[in-house]
Design a protein around this motif. Structure first.
Motif, PDB file in Angstrom:
ATOM      1  N   SER A 142      42.186 -31.798  91.167  1.00  0.00           N
ATOM      2  CA  SER A 142      41.314 -31.975  92.320  1.00  0.00           C
ATOM      3  C   SER A 142      40.541 -30.683  92.481  1.00  0.00           C
ATOM      4  CB  SER A 142      42.111 -32.286  93.589  1.00  0.00           C
ATOM      5  OG  SER A 142      42.789 -31.132  94.057  1.00  0.00           O
ATOM      6  N   ILE A 143      39.413 -30.741  93.154  1.00  0.00           N
ATOM      7  CA  ILE A 143      38.624 -29.532  93.352  1.00  0.00           C
ATOM      8  C   ILE A 143      39.431 -28.478  94.102  1.00  0.00           C
ATOM      9  CG2 ILE A 143      36.621 -28.591  94.588  1.00  0.00           C
ATOM     10  CD1 ILE A 143      35.134 -31.178  93.852  1.00  0.00           C
ATOM     11  N   GLY A 144      40.151 -28.920  95.129  1.00  0.00           N
ATOM     12  CA  GLY A 144      40.954 -27.992  95.909  1.00  0.00           C
ATOM     13  C   GLY A 144      42.045 -27.327  95.099  1.00  0.00           C
ATOM     14  N   SER A 145      42.784 -28.110  94.303  1.00  0.00           N
ATOM     15  CA  SER A 145      43.871 -27.545  93.508  1.00  0.00           C
ATOM     16  C   SER A 145      43.324 -26.605  92.435  1.00  0.00           C
ATOM     17  CB  SER A 145      44.704 -28.653  92.864  1.00  0.00           C
ATOM     18  OG  SER A 145      43.940 -29.393  91.923  1.00  0.00           O
ATOM     19  N   TYR A 146      42.156 -26.916  91.893  1.00  0.00           N
ATOM     20  CA  TYR A 146      41.551 -26.063  90.875  1.00  0.00           C
ATOM     21  C   TYR A 146      41.186 -24.697  91.465  1.00  0.00           C
ATOM     22  CZ  TYR A 146      38.694 -24.756  86.847  1.00  0.00           C
ATOM     23  OH  TYR A 146      38.187 -24.111  85.746  1.00  0.00           O
ATOM     24  N   LEU A 147      40.563 -24.702  92.638  1.00  0.00           N
ATOM     25  CA  LEU A 147      40.192 -23.442  93.280  1.00  0.00           C
ATOM     26  C   LEU A 147      41.429 -22.624  93.654  1.00  0.00           C
ATOM     27  CD1 LEU A 147      37.264 -24.578  95.615  1.00  0.00           C
ATOM     28  CD2 LEU A 147      37.088 -23.209  93.531  1.00  0.00           C
ATOM     29  N   LYS A 148      42.468 -23.307  94.136  1.00  0.00           N
ATOM     30  CA  LYS A 148      43.698 -22.598  94.501  1.00  0.00           C
ATOM     31  C   LYS A 148      44.367 -21.992  93.273  1.00  0.00           C
ATOM     32  CE  LYS A 148      44.888 -25.109  98.734  1.00  0.00           C
ATOM     33  NZ  LYS A 148      45.844 -26.031  99.390  1.00  0.00           N
ATOM     34  N   ASN A 149      44.351 -22.717  92.161  1.00  0.00           N
ATOM     35  CA  ASN A 149      44.972 -22.194  90.942  1.00  0.00           C
ATOM     36  C   ASN A 149      44.241 -20.950  90.435  1.00  0.00           C
ATOM     37  OD1 ASN A 149      47.098 -23.967  90.739  1.00  0.00           O
ATOM     38  ND2 ASN A 149      46.032 -25.399  89.402  1.00  0.00           N
ATOM     39  N   ILE A 150      42.911 -20.984  90.450  1.00  0.00           N
ATOM     40  CA  ILE A 150      42.158 -19.811  90.006  1.00  0.00           C
ATOM     41  C   ILE A 150      42.433 -18.632  90.927  1.00  0.00           C
ATOM     42  CG2 ILE A 150      39.865 -18.836  89.636  1.00  0.00           C
ATOM     43  CD1 ILE A 150      38.901 -21.564  88.816  1.00  0.00           C
ATOM     44  N   ALA A 151      42.457 -18.899  92.240  1.00  0.00           N
ATOM     45  CA  ALA A 151      42.745 -17.833  93.198  1.00  0.00           C
ATOM     46  C   ALA A 151      44.129 -17.246  92.944  1.00  0.00           C
ATOM     47  CB  ALA A 151      42.645 -18.364  94.623  1.00  0.00           C
ATOM     48  N   SER A 152      45.109 -18.099  92.657  1.00  0.00           N
ATOM     49  CA  SER A 152      46.466 -17.616  92.408  1.00  0.00           C
ATOM     50  C   SER A 152      46.550 -16.788  91.140  1.00  0.00           C
ATOM     51  CB  SER A 152      47.441 -18.804  92.320  1.00  0.00           C
ATOM     52  OG  SER A 152      47.516 -19.478  93.560  1.00  0.00           O
ATOM     53  N   LEU A 153      45.749 -17.132  90.145  1.00  0.00           N
ATOM     54  CA  LEU A 153      45.745 -16.377  88.893  1.00  0.00           C
ATOM     55  C   LEU A 153      45.086 -15.006  89.061  1.00  0.00           C
ATOM     56  CD1 LEU A 153      44.796 -19.242  86.402  1.00  0.00           C
ATOM     57  CD2 LEU A 153      46.999 -18.085  86.539  1.00  0.00           C
ATOM     58  N   ALA A 190      30.635 -25.879  92.330  1.00  0.00           N
ATOM     59  CA  ALA A 190      30.815 -27.190  91.691  1.00  0.00           C
ATOM     60  C   ALA A 190      30.898 -27.047  90.170  1.00  0.00           C
ATOM     61  CB  ALA A 190      29.666 -28.120  92.071  1.00  0.00           C
ATOM     62  N   ALA A 191      30.000 -26.219  89.603  1.00  0.00           N
ATOM     63  CA  ALA A 191      30.010 -26.004  88.155  1.00  0.00           C
ATOM     64  C   ALA A 191      31.320 -25.364  87.712  1.00  0.00           C
ATOM     65  CB  ALA A 191      28.824 -25.129  87.750  1.00  0.00           C
ATOM     66  N   LEU A 192      31.826 -24.417  88.501  1.00  0.00           N
ATOM     67  CA  LEU A 192      33.104 -23.784  88.175  1.00  0.00           C
ATOM     68  C   LEU A 192      34.223 -24.817  88.095  1.00  0.00           C
ATOM     69  CD1 LEU A 192      34.952 -21.250  87.889  1.00  0.00           C
ATOM     70  CD2 LEU A 192      35.109 -21.240  90.380  1.00  0.00           C
ATOM     71  N   CYS A 193      34.189 -25.798  88.991  1.00  0.00           N
ATOM     72  CA  CYS A 193      35.242 -26.818  89.056  1.00  0.00           C
ATOM     73  C   CYS A 193      34.999 -27.991  88.106  1.00  0.00           C
ATOM     74  CB  CYS A 193      35.358 -27.349  90.484  1.00  0.00           C
ATOM     75  SG  CYS A 193      35.837 -26.105  91.700  1.00  0.00           S
ATOM     76  N   GLY A 194      33.906 -27.941  87.352  1.00  0.00           N
ATOM     77  CA  GLY A 194      33.589 -29.033  86.442  1.00  0.00           C
ATOM     78  C   GLY A 194      33.182 -30.293  87.166  1.00  0.00           C
ATOM     79  N   VAL A 254      31.076 -34.121  98.660  1.00  0.00           N
ATOM     80  CA  VAL A 254      31.988 -35.161  99.148  1.00  0.00           C
ATOM     81  C   VAL A 254      33.362 -34.564  99.420  1.00  0.00           C
ATOM     82  CG1 VAL A 254      33.241 -37.264  98.498  1.00  0.00           C
ATOM     83  CG2 VAL A 254      30.775 -37.080  98.047  1.00  0.00           C
ATOM     84  N   TRP A 255      33.827 -33.692  98.523  1.00  0.00           N
ATOM     85  CA  TRP A 255      35.128 -33.027  98.730  1.00  0.00           C
ATOM     86  C   TRP A 255      35.108 -32.195 100.004  1.00  0.00           C
ATOM     87  CZ3 TRP A 255      35.852 -27.568  98.378  1.00  0.00           C
ATOM     88  CH2 TRP A 255      37.186 -27.160  98.554  1.00  0.00           C
ATOM     89  N   LYS A 256      34.041 -31.445 100.239  1.00  0.00           N
ATOM     90  CA  LYS A 256      33.939 -30.616 101.429  1.00  0.00           C
ATOM     91  C   LYS A 256      34.025 -31.454 102.702  1.00  0.00           C
ATOM     92  CE  LYS A 256      31.033 -27.219 101.840  1.00  0.00           C
ATOM     93  NZ  LYS A 256      29.804 -26.374 101.804  1.00  0.00           N
ATOM     94  N   ARG A 257      33.375 -32.602 102.682  1.00  0.00           N
ATOM     95  CA  ARG A 257      33.326 -33.429 103.893  1.00  0.00           C
ATOM     96  C   ARG A 257      34.602 -34.240 104.111  1.00  0.00           C
ATOM     97  NH1 ARG A 257      27.907 -34.558 102.053  1.00  0.00           N
ATOM     98  NH2 ARG A 257      28.697 -36.499 101.155  1.00  0.00           N
ATOM     99  N   SER A 258      35.289 -34.594 103.019  1.00  0.00           N
ATOM    100  CA  SER A 258      36.368 -35.576 103.144  1.00  0.00           C
ATOM    101  C   SER A 258      37.779 -34.998 103.129  1.00  0.00           C
ATOM    102  CB  SER A 258      36.236 -36.632 102.041  1.00  0.00           C
ATOM    103  OG  SER A 258      36.329 -36.013 100.758  1.00  0.00           O
ATOM    104  N   THR A 259      38.093 -34.114 102.197  1.00  0.00           N
ATOM    105  CA  THR A 259      39.494 -33.700 102.010  1.00  0.00           C
ATOM    106  C   THR A 259      39.744 -32.208 102.103  1.00  0.00           C
ATOM    107  OG1 THR A 259      39.221 -33.567  99.602  1.00  0.00           O
ATOM    108  CG2 THR A 259      39.954 -35.685 100.520  1.00  0.00           C
ATOM    109  N   ALA A 260      38.698 -31.393 102.044  1.00  0.00           N
ATOM    110  CA  ALA A 260      38.891 -29.938 101.954  1.00  0.00           C
ATOM    111  C   ALA A 260      39.660 -29.375 103.144  1.00  0.00           C
ATOM    112  CB  ALA A 260      37.541 -29.236 101.826  1.00  0.00           C
ATOM    113  N   GLU A 266      43.284 -29.771 102.985  1.00  0.00           N
ATOM    114  CA  GLU A 266      43.916 -28.944 101.954  1.00  0.00           C
ATOM    115  C   GLU A 266      43.962 -27.471 102.358  1.00  0.00           C
ATOM    116  OE1 GLU A 266      41.599 -29.787  98.481  1.00  0.00           O
ATOM    117  OE2 GLU A 266      42.654 -31.655  98.063  1.00  0.00           O
ATOM    118  N   GLY A 267      43.528 -27.160 103.563  1.00  0.00           N
ATOM    119  CA  GLY A 267      43.631 -25.787 104.055  1.00  0.00           C
ATOM    120  C   GLY A 267      42.399 -24.931 103.847  1.00  0.00           C
ATOM    121  N   PHE A 268      41.268 -25.540 103.517  1.00  0.00           N
ATOM    122  CA  PHE A 268      40.044 -24.780 103.302  1.00  0.00           C
ATOM    123  C   PHE A 268      39.163 -24.784 104.553  1.00  0.00           C
ATOM    124  CE2 PHE A 268      41.331 -26.034  99.060  1.00  0.00           C
ATOM    125  CZ  PHE A 268      41.070 -24.918  98.289  1.00  0.00           C
ATOM    126  N   GLU A 269      38.436 -23.694 104.738  1.00  0.00           N
ATOM    127  CA  GLU A 269      37.382 -23.615 105.739  1.00  0.00           C
ATOM    128  C   GLU A 269      36.107 -23.188 105.021  1.00  0.00           C
ATOM    129  OE1 GLU A 269      38.379 -21.194 109.134  1.00  0.00           O
ATOM    130  OE2 GLU A 269      40.504 -21.656 108.933  1.00  0.00           O
TER     131      GLU A 269
END
Length: 220
Positions: free
Chosen positions: A151-162, A181-185, A193-199, A202-205
């Motif tokens: 998911s976009i959220g999990s991808y961003l969190k994984n990169i941040a954790s690394l 978006a390009a970073l997340c493929g 859509v992710w920003k409006r619906s689920t972000a 998932e703990g994002f602001e």
């Protein structure tokens, strides 16, 4: 009031030493106590790492710029943060991020050769350093091998954790929506859509050209 000795003994790479042992080490070692003002540059990406630093007071901000994207992962760290430990030895001896002071900050700086003498002087220093390096390496391996589904959220969190420290008080991913978006493929439409619906769930602001993963008061 906490003394300087007590502050140093609480640092991760000096855990387990006594005040007498610390006093002897400081007598034999050339160290610097450096003070920085808000926004002052402490280190820059690609500069040679020739010392190890320990944040005694205040805060620092580390900015990790992705070379292939116009994106910066930004973290704020408090007292006890270690500067330069991961690249002091080994094949890559350069800083991998820009580091700047947040507010008034003070740092204990020990040169590379001086720190090597410390590691040789007592096994406890060496074990603390090896444990510090091992914990960072194992955390990255664990994150890289974690299978949570994409998911976009999990991808961003994984990169941040690394890239970032688990002790970060404030984590912000700065970049335009199209670059994120390009970073997340993903397409920019999928990202929106992710920003409006689920972000938010998932703990994002969100701010101006930034995704806020962990928001905290750097003064605490």
């Amino acid at each position: 009031m906490v003394s300087m000795y007590e502050t140093i003994m609480e640092l991760p790479l000096f855990k387990g030493i006594g005040s007498d042992q610390l006093s002897q080490m400081l007598e034999k070692t050339r160290v610097e106590f450096l003070n920085f003002e808000d926004g002052e540059v402490i280190a820059k990406t690609d500069e040679q790492v020739d010392s190890i630093g320990f944040l005694l007071s205040g805060h620092i901000r580390r900015l990790h710029k992705l070379s292939n994207f116009k994106i910066t992962f930004e973290e704020t760290l408090g007292k006890g943060a270690v500067i330069g430990a991961m690249n002091l030895y080994g094949l890559s001896n350069h800083y991998i991020s820009d580091i700047q002071a947040v507010g008034k900050s003070s740092i204990l700086k020990i040169g590379k050769s001086q720190y090597m003498n410390i590691l040789r002087s007592d096994e406890i220093y060496l074990m603390n350093y090896l444990n510090y390096l091992s914990a960072a390496a194992q955390r990255r391996i664990k994150m890289a091998s974690r299978d949570e589904g994409y998911s976009i959220g999990s991808y961003l969190k994984n990169i941040a954790s690394l890239l970032l420290s688990p002790m970060a008080k404030d984590v912000r991913i700065k970049g335009r929506d199209e670059d994120l978006a390009a970073l997340c493929g993903a397409s920019e439409t999928e990202f929106m859509v992710w920003k409006r619906s689920t972000a938010l769930n998932e703990g994002f602001e969100f701010g101006d050209n930034q995704v806020i993963l962990k928001k905290g008061d750097p003064e605490k």
